[in-house]
Write an enzyme that holds these catalytic residues in place. Structure first.
Site, short mmCIF file in Angstrom:
data_model
loop_
_atom_site.label_atom_id
_atom_site.label_comp_id
_atom_site.label_asym_id
_atom_site.label_seq_id
_atom_site.Cartn_x
_atom_site.Cartn_y
_atom_site.Cartn_z
N GLU A 236 0.84 -1.21 0.00
CA GLU A 236 0.00 0.00 0.00
C GLU A 236 0.87 1.25 0.00
OE1 GLU A 236 -1.57 2.80 3.22
OE2 GLU A 236 -2.02 0.74 3.75
N GLU A 307 9.81 3.66 2.31
CA GLU A 307 8.59 3.22 2.99
C GLU A 307 8.88 2.22 4.09
OE1 GLU A 307 6.05 5.01 2.49
OE2 GLU A 307 7.29 5.99 0.99
#
Length: 1260
Positions: A236, A307
């Site tokens: 995501e 991330e």
């Protein structure tokens, strides 16, 4: 992901948001059993289904599900009055909810006041509209939660087993009707592409010229293998933030976000339908971006590493004690399946190991069109064109890729039947992408999808399991209070027929009685519990329906609290509701549904989309609100008292018959308790508790004697017509000159629709008729003074006084129970809150059936005939003592506490209140907005406000001991807090002085005066009143805007947006030092000061570097000049928010607050009329003028870093000794803002009303 909310320049606090412009990638996980409170029984304050110890906050606006929103929250302004369910979120900015059977009913005197410390609010709940009686699943939708009962179990929680004469013709006719299908939403369009992608389109006009596009991938953490825990969440992040097409969309003013849950991952974009300066349709670009994000992300190593750092920081940030409690509950509730082991955040050691290839493999297995659903809801006129765009972007253009057959489930007999038959295919949007996919078919990865989501098997709570259920205990040193949760778990009962709807209605009626049963029996005394909540709701994310009894209490009173809860549940189960309760709650529910039906065309697109998505997950029929109301009316007449009690008793059997062979076995019983407990006169001692003691307390409560509930006399009115006539004869109320327009008694502004008038007793009235929210109203009374008016002898008087009034709930000769039931009958809600400047009382009501008049009656009685009760005072005092003792157990609150004490020179006025201090405060202004006639509102104003006697002591309320910042230099500019904990975490706050909303600084400097001198030197005459004159000469127009009273608030709001964007880019994205960083403004109206605060979370090893990076951004606006595109983005963000929120009565309530208020003398009608113009004409130079007013030098900047871990020392405990006294009260919280959400305002009393009516400010 990137959604924080924006505060308007006319509202109390300003937290700039990246939700509309970009950058705050907000926490995105759906970790825990989500709950909508169905029935909440609480003497003190709301909690979620799980007990959480959410700390209060200084630095943020109102907290809603950990998401900052406008102080005048639009969602709560539009939600139906009886439909006050809550939704809890353990993550920032995500959407999650259950659709409950029964929700908290209207009532009086709930207290929303909290201390304002860190970003985590006392109540991590968000009131959200839930449309109970609507739901849906498509004919080819394979992702609905299982509704199958195990073989041999015939009862399915319905009334089919109720004893009736089956030969009766009327009964057979009724059964035929109840078996009929509910109507489906007339505007909802469903379809499916050849490659398997499903899509849903729902035209919706609110907000205008905008739409929501959500791509739901039916894969989440539940699909992860043992070595992939957290990989869905990683994808995501990488897919969303790595999309270049999404970044381009941000230039159009679009906002985007994403989140990961057990059963799905969702990417969503909110966009204009077309640019204002162009007719270009933006839908294709939005779909193109979603296509890239979902199906063609680029797993670049640099982005993966960014991330990875962000997620590791996020993991530590969210690992609060509240989150750990939630995890414990989830682990025990679903101990038999993977839901207990697959929290979306994942495991730290695994997150550190994955490379890009490992992440890509999971994506290839689950991310493909046949395993996704696209939702488009918004201002869409041409459905055929929209479908054409969908086909063009997502259609089958590539090689065939056939997914493996959906995995079946042992508990879903219909799974294979529901699975659509199709061949797979993956789409692209360019020839280059197409070429890249032309690969050898034999090398294509295996595609997977499930027939039922989530793909888990549950152990249902059924009779006859003969299990010896041992209560589980989670004990931790950071817990402050005792809580226990008793869970019952059953399959979801789809709402598809009139009979299904009828069962839902009967359960709601039955459970609604509990709230008032508890109040009537215990609230007026000193109950042993803090709150008792009963939640019965469906969860698509967990694939089941969960009933939860949650009891919270002070540790010393835990046994008494359990006994009360079980005794009252058994009483209701055994004797049922009374005829009066049935009539009362049925009528209230029907009125509530009717009100929702009138608002059918005013529900926001995102709310409708959330509802449709959850309905699909649950298998409910989707109806619009008009259909829901009509369907409710059709089944309401068939309901009997016996059936209501029969159906409702089934819900409570697992508690009331606990231990009996015939009773459903609870899915889990979990107690969360502290390791230490405070005993007055002794100090901290060990808290000991055992599972056998918990079981004994439950059994003892069930043995307590019970008797049927007596019928209760409910007043039809609080003030009789005779009493009102006598008051009018005595006081002779009338309207007098406003002083705004010669001798006019009423001044109407055509452009804004605002009317200003004044009563002979000095009350100023501002009202606006609005048709955006039909038949609903909100009124807010704002009492000037607040904690700033406290003297050294009355420190804390306001907060404790507000809580005492809330705890007591009596007015005149009416008991609290009579007042609350009066509110139920008229759909009125009343809540209280307090801030540094004001005390606020808010009324929400319907304008139907004399609802507005009922709200005005209650307001009159509160102002004229409030009753102070000693036991209520004691309960309030104990609550705040408990708050104080919990500070050392919260890293965020401890850190913020220490910073505020340092920055405000140990100002300790904002603590515990007394009734004496509160009674000396006065009223000032009333404001009203809503769907009412001029005659109706002026009649209510004259009757119930005109008959209020003028108060004395206004001068005392308007005066206050000034708040000052600590003189510099000082050794407290940088401090640290250490907290012993089993897990490591870190946070920091950086704060400094700023002017107030109107440009006044603490040193007496008037920012606008200096700007006015500049304008005078350029021969520009300042504006006095009214709208700025429109001019083709933009330079002339810009100069005139600098003389506007709202100029500073506009400029500094834009500045905060720009700083927020840079913080995200630099501290989070470029340097990878944090997951969550934000800049917020606290701007006062009456007090001549404000402050800014930057909050950042990180790991202990990185927190100091994160603080330095934040300071560099804050101080770097001169070395790195603001660019045009940064200002343009900030303008679009705030203008879009303003335009959207003008559809809300609550927002208008905040806008018109304090018109005519002497203590906020710069506030006039031009602040509303010129707001858009001020944003549009603002320049980079204007922003720098505001920037120069923020104190950012070393002598003015304050910083406090908090670090938690096993090696942390005891400094935090040392800083808050239990023998510390503040204002004469033992152990009270010495700092903090006692407000949740109060609009910008006056030093006196204001009443604001929104909905059908909004009353704004009345001044004495």
């Amino acid at each position: 992901m990137e959604a924080s909310s924006i505060t308007h320049p006319l509202h109390l606090n300003h937290k700039p948001s990246s939700s509309f412009n970009k950058p705050t990638y907000t926490p995105s996980l759906r970790f825990l059993p989500g709950v909508n409170k169905t029935v909440t029984l609480r003497p003190f304050h709301p909690h979620s289904r799980r007990t959480t110890l959410a700390p209060p906050t200084y630095f943020t606006t109102k907290i809603a599900g950990d998401r900052c929103v406008f102080p005048l929250d639009k969602a709560s302004g539009q939600r139906p009055l009886l439909d006050q369910c809550t939704r809890f979120s353990c993550f920032h900015h995500g959407r999650r909810k259950r659709f409950p059977i029964c929700k908290s009913t209207p009532g009086a005197f709930s207290d929303k006041s909290i201390f304002r410390l860190s970003k985590h609010g006392v109540d991590n709940v968000y009131g959200k509209r839930v449309r109970v009686l609507c739901g849906a699943v498509g004919p080819d939708e394979p992702h609905a939660a299982s509704t199958a009962w195990p073989e041999g179990v015939l009862e399915q929680q319905s009334s089919d087993n109720f004893m009736v004469d089956s030969e009766n013709s009327e009964w057979r006719e009724l059964q035929g009707f109840l078996g009929a299908q509910l109507p489906s939403h007339p505007k909802l369009v469903r379809g499916q592409l050849e490659n398997g992608l499903r899509y849903l389109i729902l035209p919706n006009k609110v907000p205008q010229n905008r739409f929501e596009a959500h791509m739901e991938i039916h894969a989440g953490s539940i699909d992860e293998e043992d070595d992939e825990q957290g990989i869905a969440h990683m994808i995501e992040h990488v897919a969303f933030l790595g999309s270049k097409k999404r970044e381009k969309l941000l230039r159009t003013g679009a906002r985007s976000n994403a989140y990961t849950d057990f059963h799905h991952t969702v990417f969503h974009i909110h966009s204009l339908t077309s640019m204002q300066d162009s007719d270009e349709d933006l839908l294709p670009s939005v779909l193109d971006a979603l296509n890239e994000i979902a199906f063609y992300p680029k797993f670049v190593t640099s982005r993966v590493e960014k991330e990875r750092r962000a997620i590791l920081s996020e993991l530590q940030m969210m690992n609060t004690i509240e989150y750990r409690v939630d995890c414990q509950l989830l682990q025990h509730l679903h101990s038999e399946n993977k839901l207990s082991k697959r929290f979306p955040i994942g495991l730290e050691d695994q997150i550190k190991k994955w490379d890009a290839e490992k992440i890509r493999q999971f994506h290839e297995r689950w991310y493909f069109p046949a395993n996704a659903t696209l939702y488009i809801v918004g201002d869409i006129d041409n459905i055929a064109k929209t479908i054409s765009h969908i086909k063009a972007v997502f259609g089958p253009k590539h090689v065939d890729e056939t997914p493996v057959a959906p995995k079946t489930s042992a508990f879903s007999a219909m799974a294979n039947f529901l699975v659509p038959k199709f061949t797979g295919g993956i789409s692209t949007d360019s020839l280059n992408d197409k070429a890249s996919l032309l690969v050898n078919q034999s090398k294509l990865p295996k595609k997977e999808r499930h027939a039922v989501r989530p793909p888990v098997e549950h152990n249902w709570s059924l009779p006859g399991r003969h299990e010896d259920l041992t209560p589980q205990i989670f004990q931790h040193e950071l817990l402050q209070n005792f809580s226990i949760n008793m869970f019952c778990k059953i399959p979801v009962n789809k709402v598809q027929t009139f009979g299904d709807l009828r069962n839902v209605l009967m359960k709601r009626i039955f459970l609604s009685a509990l709230h008032f049963r508890i109040n009537s029996r215990y609230k007026s005394s000193s109950p042993p519990f803090t709150s008792i909540e009963l939640d019965h709701s469906d969860s698509g994310r967990e694939g089941c329906t969960v009933t939860t009894l949650t009891v919270t209490a002070e540790p010393q009173s835990w046994q008494g609290a359990i006994k009360v809860a079980t005794q009252e549940v058994r009483r209701l189960k055994e004797f049922g509701v009374t005829k009066g309760e049935l009539a009362r709650y049925l009528d209230a529910l029907l009125k509530d549904s009717e009100q929702l039906a009138t608002m059918c065309d005013n529900i926001s697109s995102v709310d409708n989309l959330d509802f449709v998505m959850e309905s699909d997950a649950l298998g409910h029929m989707v109806m619009d609100h008009k259909q829901s109301f009509e369907s409710l009316i059709s089944v309401a007449g068939t309901i009997t008292l016996e059936e209501v009690n029969f159906i409702g008793a089934q819900v409570l059997e697992y508690i009331s018959d606990f231990g009996k062979p015939s009773a459903p076995v609870p899915a889990a019983i979990v107690a969360c308790v502290p390791k230490k407990v405070h005993v007055d006169g002794v100090g901290e001692i060990d808290f000991k508790i055992s599972p056998s003691e918990i079981t004994a307390a439950i059994e003892e409560g069930l043995k307590q004697p019970i008797e049927p509930e007596a019928e209760f006399e409910v007043p039809k009115e609080l003030i009789t017509s005779t009493e009102l006539d006598d008051l009018k004869l005595q006081l002779k109320p009338s309207f007098i000159s406003t002083g705004l327009d010669s001798n006019a008694t009423k001044v109407y502004d055509k452009e804004t629709g605002i009317t200003q008038c004044r009563l002979s007793n000095g009350i100023s009235i501002n009202y606006k008729t609005s048709k955006t929210e039909k038949c609903g109203g909100v009124m807010r009374l704002i009492v000037g003074g607040g904690r700033a008016a406290e003297t050294p002898e009355t420190k804390g008087a306001v907060v404790l006084g507000v809580r005492t009034l809330s705890e007591g709930g009596r007015v005149g000769n009416y008991t609290r129970e009579q007042v609350e039931l009066f509110c139920v009958n008229h759909l009125v809600n009343c809540s209280l809150e307090s801030t540094e400047e004001f005390i606020c009382m808010e009324f929400r009501f319907t304008t139907r059936d004399n609802g507005m008049r009922a709200a005005f009656q209650l307001l009159h009685m509160v102002l004229e005939h409030s009753v102070w009760l000693e036991d209520a005072f004691d309960r309030a005092r104990q609550l705040y003592l408990s708050y104080y003792r919990s500070i050392p157990k919260s890293l965020e609150r401890s850190t913020a506490h220490k910073l505020m004490i340092a920055m405000l020179d140990e100002d300790e006025r904002f603590v515990e209140p007394t009734p004496y201090s509160l009674q000396n405060l006065t009223l000032q202004t009333v404001s009203i907005v809503g769907d009412f006639s001029e005659e109706d509102i002026e009649s209510c104003v004259m009757d119930y406000l005109g008959t209020i006697r003028a108060s004395r002591g206004a001068d005392r309320a308007l005066s206050y001991h000034p708040i000052i910042f600590r003189p510099s230099p000082h050794d407290l500019h940088f401090q640290q807090v250490f907290l012993k904990d089993t897990d490591e975490r870190a946070c920091a706050y950086i704060a400094g002085p700023a002017p107030n909303r109107w440009g006044y600084a603490v040193d007496g400097t008037d920012f606008l005066e200096s700007i006015s001198k500049v304008s005078a030197n350029n021969d520009i005459q300042p504006e006095t009143e009214g709208q700025l004159v429109k001019s083709d000469n933009i330079d002339f127009h810009m100069q005139r805007s600098r003389n506007h009273p709202l100029f500073f608030a506009i400029a500094v709001g834009l500045l905060a947006e720009i700083i927020n964007s840079r913080l995200f880019t630099e501290v989070r994205d470029s340097q990878g030092l944090t997951y969550d960083v934000s800049c917020e403004l606290n701007l006062f109206d009456r007090l001549n000061l404000g402050w800014y605060v930057i909050s950042v979370t990180s790991t202990p090893s990185k927190i100091h570097r994160a603080v330095d990076a934040c300071k560099n951004v804050l101080r770097g606006l001169h070395s790195k000049k603001i660019a045009d595109h940064e200002l343009d983005r900030a303008k679009r963000t705030l203008l879009m928010k303003h335009e959207t929120e003008t559809k809300s009565n609550a927002y208008w309530l905040g806008l018109i607050a304090h018109l005519q208020a002497a203590s906020v003398h710069r506030k006039d009608i031009s602040c509303i009329k010129d707001l858009t113009m001020l944003y549009e004409t603002a320049t980079i130079e204007d922003v720098y003028l505001a920037y120069e007013q923020l104190k950012i030098d070393d002598q003015s900047l304050y910083c406090c870093i908090g670090i938690a871990g096993a090696q942390a020392n005891d400094e935090v405990s040392d800083s808050l000794q239990e023998d510390e006294y503040v204002g004469g009260l033992h152990g009270v919280l010495p700092v903090g803002r006692g407000s949740h959400a109060v609009p910008s305002g006056d030093v006196s009393n204001d009443v604001f009303i929104t909905g059908s009516c909004v009353c704004n400010e009345f001044v004495f």
